[in-house]
Design a protein around this motif. Structure first.
Motif, PDB file in Angstrom:
ATOM      1  N   GLU A 105      82.339 113.904  67.061  1.00 63.34           N
ATOM      2  CA  GLU A 105      83.500 113.137  66.622  1.00 63.34           C
ATOM      3  C   GLU A 105      83.741 113.287  65.118  1.00 63.34           C
TER       4      GLU A 105
ATOM      5  N   LYS B 142      88.066 118.844  69.790  1.00 63.70           N
ATOM      6  CA  LYS B 142      86.897 118.002  70.037  1.00 63.70           C
ATOM      7  C   LYS B 142      86.851 117.428  71.452  1.00 63.70           C
TER       8      LYS B 142
ATOM      9  N   GLN C  54      83.694 116.157  73.708  1.00 66.89           N
ATOM     10  CA  GLN C  54      83.506 114.713  73.865  1.00 66.89           C
ATOM     11  C   GLN C  54      83.443 114.343  75.347  1.00 66.89           C
TER      12      GLN C  54
END
Length: 120
Positions: free
Chosen positions: A33, A40, A44
């Protein structure tokens, strides 16, 4: 000589390794993060899905331990070893784990869980 059968010892050890694995995954999620990675979200989601799978497995382990009146307690640790107390059917057993062994086992589990977790 241990009074704990191998199959139950494996479950007991999961109660040691899985919380460590969750800690590593949560730190890694935080690192992703904060990273400069452009995309991302896929990472994630992949880590979050893995965390959910590990949490489910840990919940099953905890249910099993509770149902069978087995307890695992971390006693002490130093640079080389971590000692755990296993309370199993009226018996107490102290076990020392070599810290690099713990780290290697958590890394092995991490590879396993990440390879079986779908990134979607």
């Amino acid at each position: 000589m241990t009074k704990i059968p191998e199959n139950e010892r494996n479950i007991i050890e999961q109660a040691i390794y899985l919380p460590m694995l969750l800690t590593v995954l949560q730190r890694d999620l935080s690192a992703v993060e904060k990273s400069l990675i452009k995309l991302k979200k896929p990472y994630q989601h992949w880590i979050e899905n893995t965390i959910r799978n590990v949490q489910k497995e840990l919940a099953e382990v905890k249910r099993y331990l509770h149902k069978n009146n087995i307890r695992v307690e971390r006693m002490k640790s130093d640079e080389a070893f971590t000692m755990y107390l296993f309370l199993y059917k009226g018996y107490e057993e102290h076990c020392n784990y070599f810290n690099p062994r713990l780290r290697n086992k958590v890394e092995e589990l991490m590879c396993l869980y990440l390879s079986t977790s779908s990134p979607s």
